[in-house]
Design a protein around this motif. Structure first.
Motif, PDB file in Angstrom:
ATOM      1  N   THR A   1       0.862  -1.182   0.000  1.00 45.43           N
ATOM      2  CA  THR A   1       0.000   0.000   0.000  1.00 45.43           C
ATOM      3  C   THR A   1       0.898   1.232   0.000  1.00 45.43           C
ATOM      4  O   THR A   1       1.968   1.242   0.602  1.00 45.43           O
ATOM      5  CB  THR A   1      -0.918   0.048   1.242  1.00 45.43           C
ATOM      6  N   ALA A   2       0.443   2.262  -0.709  1.00 38.58           N
ATOM      7  CA  ALA A   2       1.250   3.484  -0.793  1.00 38.58           C
ATOM      8  C   ALA A   2       0.339   4.673  -0.997  1.00 38.58           C
ATOM      9  O   ALA A   2      -0.760   4.544  -1.543  1.00 38.58           O
ATOM     10  CB  ALA A   2       2.241   3.385  -1.949  1.00 38.58           C
ATOM     11  N   GLU A   3       0.833   5.835  -0.529  1.00 39.20           N
ATOM     12  CA  GLU A   3       0.047   7.043  -0.736  1.00 39.20           C
ATOM     13  C   GLU A   3       0.904   8.181  -1.255  1.00 39.20           C
ATOM     14  O   GLU A   3       2.121   8.208  -1.096  1.00 39.20           O
ATOM     15  CB  GLU A   3      -0.683   7.448   0.550  1.00 39.20           C
ATOM     16  N   VAL A   4       0.229   9.091  -1.934  1.00 40.29           N
ATOM     17  CA  VAL A   4       0.881  10.281  -2.471  1.00 40.29           C
ATOM     18  C   VAL A   4       0.156  11.478  -1.896  1.00 40.29           C
ATOM     19  O   VAL A   4      -1.073  11.565  -2.004  1.00 40.29           O
ATOM     20  CB  VAL A   4       0.785  10.311  -4.012  1.00 40.29           C
ATOM     21  N   GLU A   5       0.925  12.363  -1.278  1.00 37.62           N
ATOM     22  CA  GLU A   5       0.343  13.546  -0.655  1.00 37.62           C
ATOM     23  C   GLU A   5      -0.849  13.177   0.234  1.00 37.62           C
ATOM     24  O   GLU A   5      -1.912  13.802   0.161  1.00 37.62           O
ATOM     25  CB  GLU A   5      -0.063  14.568  -1.720  1.00 37.62           C
TER      26      GLU A   5
ATOM     27  N   SER B   1       1.658   4.118 -12.662  1.00 38.10           N
ATOM     28  CA  SER B   1       2.913   4.867 -12.503  1.00 38.10           C
ATOM     29  C   SER B   1       3.321   4.933 -11.043  1.00 38.10           C
ATOM     30  O   SER B   1       4.518   4.895 -10.714  1.00 38.10           O
ATOM     31  CB  SER B   1       2.776   6.286 -13.063  1.00 38.10           C
ATOM     32  N   THR B   2       2.329   5.019 -10.169  1.00 39.94           N
ATOM     33  CA  THR B   2       2.651   5.038  -8.735  1.00 39.94           C
ATOM     34  C   THR B   2       3.386   3.763  -8.344  1.00 39.94           C
ATOM     35  O   THR B   2       4.392   3.804  -7.629  1.00 39.94           O
ATOM     36  CB  THR B   2       1.357   5.200  -7.911  1.00 39.94           C
ATOM     37  N   LEU B   3       2.907   2.635  -8.841  1.00 35.41           N
ATOM     38  CA  LEU B   3       3.581   1.370  -8.565  1.00 35.41           C
ATOM     39  C   LEU B   3       5.024   1.409  -9.086  1.00 35.41           C
ATOM     40  O   LEU B   3       5.965   1.017  -8.388  1.00 35.41           O
ATOM     41  CB  LEU B   3       2.805   0.212  -9.213  1.00 35.41           C
ATOM     42  N   ALA B   4       5.190   1.930 -10.307  1.00 35.24           N
ATOM     43  CA  ALA B   4       6.529   1.998 -10.901  1.00 35.24           C
ATOM     44  C   ALA B   4       7.446   2.871 -10.046  1.00 35.24           C
ATOM     45  O   ALA B   4       8.596   2.508  -9.768  1.00 35.24           O
ATOM     46  CB  ALA B   4       6.436   2.549 -12.329  1.00 35.24           C
ATOM     47  N   TYR B   5       6.950   4.041  -9.625  1.00 33.68           N
ATOM     48  CA  TYR B   5       7.765   4.954  -8.819  1.00 33.68           C
ATOM     49  C   TYR B   5       8.097   4.357  -7.453  1.00 33.68           C
ATOM     50  O   TYR B   5       9.200   4.547  -6.940  1.00 33.68           O
ATOM     51  CB  TYR B   5       7.041   6.292  -8.631  1.00 33.68           C
ATOM     52  N   VAL B   6       7.132   3.677  -6.867  1.00 38.88           N
ATOM     53  CA  VAL B   6       7.390   3.054  -5.568  1.00 38.88           C
ATOM     54  C   VAL B   6       8.500   2.012  -5.717  1.00 38.88           C
ATOM     55  O   VAL B   6       9.416   1.936  -4.890  1.00 38.88           O
ATOM     56  CB  VAL B   6       6.103   2.419  -4.988  1.00 38.88           C
ATOM     57  N   LEU B   7       8.460   1.252  -6.803  1.00 40.59           N
ATOM     58  CA  LEU B   7       9.506   0.253  -7.022  1.00 40.59           C
ATOM     59  C   LEU B   7      10.870   0.922  -7.186  1.00 40.59           C
ATOM     60  O   LEU B   7      11.885   0.410  -6.737  1.00 40.59           O
ATOM     61  CB  LEU B   7       9.187  -0.606  -8.254  1.00 40.59           C
TER      62      LEU B   7
ATOM     63  N   GLY C   1      11.685   3.899  -5.977  1.00 37.80           N
ATOM     64  CA  GLY C   1      12.095   4.635  -4.780  1.00 37.80           C
ATOM     65  C   GLY C   1      11.970   6.133  -4.876  1.00 37.80           C
ATOM     66  O   GLY C   1      12.759   6.869  -4.287  1.00 37.80           O
ATOM     67  N   ARG C   2      10.983   6.617  -5.600  1.00 35.51           N
ATOM     68  CA  ARG C   2      10.842   8.058  -5.738  1.00 35.51           C
ATOM     69  C   ARG C   2      10.316   8.690  -4.447  1.00 35.51           C
ATOM     70  O   ARG C   2       9.400   8.174  -3.818  1.00 35.51           O
ATOM     71  CB  ARG C   2       9.874   8.374  -6.878  1.00 35.51           C
ATOM     72  N   GLU C   3      10.940   9.822  -4.106  1.00 35.77           N
ATOM     73  CA  GLU C   3      10.543  10.571  -2.920  1.00 35.77           C
ATOM     74  C   GLU C   3       9.090  11.012  -3.050  1.00 35.77           C
ATOM     75  O   GLU C   3       8.625  11.335  -4.146  1.00 35.77           O
ATOM     76  CB  GLU C   3      11.411  11.825  -2.838  1.00 35.77           C
ATOM     77  N   GLY C   4       8.367  11.037  -1.952  1.00 27.11           N
ATOM     78  CA  GLY C   4       6.988  11.518  -1.994  1.00 27.11           C
ATOM     79  C   GLY C   4       5.982  10.404  -2.250  1.00 27.11           C
ATOM     80  O   GLY C   4       4.791  10.625  -2.155  1.00 27.11           O
ATOM     81  N   TYR C   5       6.484   9.241  -2.607  1.00 27.44           N
ATOM     82  CA  TYR C   5       5.601   8.096  -2.811  1.00 27.44           C
ATOM     83  C   TYR C   5       5.781   7.190  -1.592  1.00 27.44           C
ATOM     84  O   TYR C   5       6.687   6.365  -1.544  1.00 27.44           O
ATOM     85  CB  TYR C   5       5.934   7.375  -4.124  1.00 27.44           C
ATOM     86  N   ALA C   6       4.938   7.429  -0.605  1.00 25.12           N
ATOM     87  CA  ALA C   6       5.165   6.824   0.706  1.00 25.12           C
ATOM     88  C   ALA C   6       4.532   5.442   0.800  1.00 25.12           C
ATOM     89  O   ALA C   6       3.323   5.280   0.615  1.00 25.12           O
ATOM     90  CB  ALA C   6       4.602   7.734   1.791  1.00 25.12           C
TER      91      ALA C   6
END
Ligand SMILES: Nc1ncnc2c1ncn2[C@@H]1O[C@H](COP(=O)(O)OP(=O)(O)O)[C@@H](O)[C@H]1O
Ligand SMILES: [Mg+2]
Lengths: 249, 435
Positions: free
Chosen positions: A8-12, A41-47, A49-54
């Motif tokens: 699970t992940a959240e943005v802002e 894209s959120t899944l891709a960024y989380v994989l 390690g992009r900042e802000g994708y908690a």
């Protein structure tokens, strides 16, 4: 093997990924499809390690290693590569310098000797030729003034040079004409083998005619709602996401 | 005779002028004596400007006014540490005084040498452009200058590359010097002037140069200014250029040294199709303060001007950019562009920028822009996602920003000198960050 469990992940502060379970055995290519805004894209960024994708829960392991504990550059050194849906422009950073710095950083992390400018140029030329890309792409600033298709091909060039073991391609097909699409697909197919694992994110089935996946997963509203073989992609193309979206809601 | 060697504040400099008046170079030339007296009056009226003066709103000269300065010591043939030459021809000034023994100007196809030797021939020319009544630092310079570089290129001459090196020496007491440089290019003449100002670390001084530059029809001057003064030094430079029809004045200023620095450039495009490129980079760290102030006057039709200034700020440094473009009514078909960007690498650094457009012609293309920001996290992430460690990723983006400022410089020798200076500065900062 890439193993995503209960992610699970959240943005802002807004929950986007709502519990993703996904396993990609080493050597396989899986597709992730889904409507716009579903969290691909959120899944891709989380994989990556992009900042802000908690990440708020769950785990991701790659060959048994906790991927989420690593810095983005450490993930790259561990073999991960993300082809961005929207490649970033870097004015003033020459493409050749960028590519060589990246390649040598990864080689250093792997304990391999760095390439000097001449060795790098030879390798880059060879990869460019394989992708039918003009050599002058090396001289330009990274992605600056590139057409949409050139940016996507530049992502594939990076992949071809860095030779990741785990590639995440985020809508690398969008905005490409059929020739460019074939070049991109050929680039990916050339890497396929027992040691190459990939997650191909796409909105359309078109790309999957060229990169035939082992499995297809459908992402709707932050969850994998269906998984199946390559035929699932064709079914989605015919029937659309509407039925699945209605189901998920 | 009342010999005043120490000066503090405006009153101190005026007092020194009174004491030296009869002995300054050209004291027996009535026109020059009058020019100096007028400048002294102007300086008496204005003093060191405070921030209440609009043109000095962002730069406080209090540290300069509060410091005491001595006259530079009489030059001796000491073993000076000269930086490697950047060009075959070189004019060397030490503490503002021409040093023939250190210069290499022989065999040049044009007149180049010490201004002090030729003052009798400069009536009507020296002081033709400088405006002591408006610019107090030019007033101070006019009042007290002792020497400077005189360059005169005849019609059609190709002057190649010439280096103007200004070296300050470290002495017990801070020194003040006010060189006056006079440059004239005849019709179609061309020259690249690479001006470098430096000093041993720890030296304290005020370097207050004034340039008066006249370019005749079709002439082209590339003027590179590498300001790498010592960390505790002050440099307050004022450049005046007058550009005739079809002529081009190219100025690139690198502000990398000094404690408090002002780079003030006044350019008048007075003939049709004259062009001016004013570009620069300011590289600031620690407690540095650097101010670039440009005033560009389009007085004739179809002239072009381009300005790009990039500033990188670290530590508690402060940067200023003030850019005024004045387009007179006669200057139809003016093409003007001004861009000023700042990259803040520290939360304590600050940038002030003030563009100012005054347009009295109607058929004009004039644009300006300013950005102040930090490194783009998306760009940093893109690089890191390719395996590049965060520190290196940030460094690459700073280098790119700096490169962008230098990239417009087409003159090869100048470009090399700038690239080396920029790379050197950044390497020192990285060392500092790593330590
Ligand atoms: N940086 C962001 N800031 C705010 N909201 C975001 C951001 N990135 C994504 N979102 C939101 O997250 C949701 C999923 O977006 P995304 O992962 O880009 O979907 P997809 O790639 O499947 O189209 C969308 O509702 C989007 O608005
Ligand atoms: Mg997307």
């Amino acid at each position: 093997m890439l193993k995503i469990e209960g992610l699970t992940a959240e943005v802002e502060g807004k929950p986007i990924l709502k519990g993703i379970d996904l396993t990609v055995p080493t050597g396989e290519v899986h597709a992730v499809m889904g409507p716009n805004g579903s969290g691909k894209s959120t899944l891709a960024y989380v994989l990556a390690g992009r900042e802000g994708y908690a990440v708020t829960g769950g785990s991701v392991t790659w060959d048994g290693r906790d991927l989420l504990a690593l810095e983005p550059e450490e993930r790259a050194a561990a073999g991960l590569f993300l082809a961005f849906q929207y490649p970033v422009e870097l004015p003033g950073v020459g493409n050749a310098t960028f590519l060589r710095t990246a390649l040598n950083a990864i080689r250093r992390a792997r304990g391999e000797p760095e390439l000097d400018a001449m060795q790098f140029l030879r390798l880059a030329r060879e990869r460019l030729r394989a992708l039918s890309m003009p050599e002058e792409m090396l001289k330009r600033s990274v992605n600056v003034g590139f057409s949409g298709g050139e940016k996507k091909r530049n992502e594939i060039l990076q992949m071809a040079l860095l030779r990741p073991r785990l590639a995440v391609l985020d809508e690398t097909d969008s905005g490409l004409d059929i020739d460019a699409l074939r070049i991109v697909a050929d680039g990916v197919n050339a890497m396929r083998g027992p040691d190459f694992t990939a997650l191909v994110i796409t909105h359309y089935q078109r790309l999957l005619d060229h990169i035939v996946p082992d499995r297809v997963h459908v992402l709707v509203d932050g969850r994998i709602v269906r998984s199946g073989g390559p035929e699932l992609a064709r079914e989605l193309e015919r029937e659309g996401y509407a039925a699945l979206q209605a189901q998920a809601a | 005779m009342n010999l005043v060697t120490h000066a503090k504040g405006a009153a101190g400099f005026l007092h020194r002028f009174e004491g030296l008046r009869e002995r300054l170079p050209g004291a027996r030339l009535p026109w020059l004596a009058a020019l100096r007296d007028e400048a002294a009056e102007a300086f008496r009226a204005q003093g060191f400007p405070t921030r209440r003066v609009e043109a000095w709103k962002y730069t406080d000269l209090q540290p300069v006014a509060a410091a005491g300065f001595d006259e530079p010591l009489t030059p001796v043939d000491d073993a000076l540490d000269l930086p490697p030459a950047r060009a075959g021809a070189r004019a060397v000034f030490v503490d503002g005084r021409f040093r023939a023994d250190l210069s290499s100007l022989d065999g040049l196809p044009f007149a180049a040498g010490a201004l002090a030797q030729r003052l009798d021939a400069l009536a009507g020319r020296l002081g033709a452009l400088a405006r002591p009544a408006e610019e107090p630092m030019a007033a101070l310079n006019t009042m007290l200058f002792e020497d400077g570089l005189l360059l005169e290129l005849p019609e059609g001459a190709d002057g190649g590359v010439l280096e103007l090196l200004s070296l300050a020496t470290a002495s017990e007491r801070p020194a003040a010097f006010h060189p006056r440089h006079l440059i004239r290019l005849g019709r179609g003449a061309r020259l690249t002037l690479i001006e470098a100002a430096t000093a041993p670390e720890g030296a304290r001084y005020l370097h207050n140069p004034v340039f008066e530059i006249e370019l005749a029809e079709g002439a082209r001057l590339t003027h590179g200014r590498l300001q790498e003064e010592a960390a505790r030094a002050f440099q307050l430079a004022t450049v005046y250029a007058r550009v005739a029809a079809g002529a081009t004045y190219d100025n690139f200023t690198l502000n990398a040294g000094g404690r408090l620095v002002r780079n003030e450039i006044h350019v008048a495009l007075v003939g049709p199709r004259a062009a001016c490129h004013m570009n620069g980079a300011q590289l600031l760290a620690g407690e540095q303060h650097a101010d670039t102030t440009t005033a560009l006057e389009h007085a004739a039709p179809s002239c072009t001007s381009r300005q790009t200034y990039n500033t990188v700020l670290m530590g508690r440094s402060r940067g200023v950019f003030q850019g005024r473009i004045l387009v007179r009514q006669a200057a139809q078909k003016t093409d003007g562009y001004q861009m000023n960007r700042a990259l803040l690498l520290s939360p304590e650094a600050e940038m002030d920028s003030k563009p100012q457009l005054e347009i009295y012609a109607d058929d004009v293309k004039c644009s300006h822009g300013a950005t102040v920001g930090e490194l783009d996290p998306e760009q940093v992430f893109y690089l890191r996602s390719r395996g590049i460690p965060e520190g290196r990723a940030r460094a690459m983006l700073v280098e790119a920003f700096l490169h962008e400022a230098v990239e417009g410089v087409t003159d090869e020798p100048l470009r090399r000198a700038l690239d080396a200076a920029v790379a050197g500065w950044w390497a020192r900062q990285e060392e500092g960050l790593a330590a």
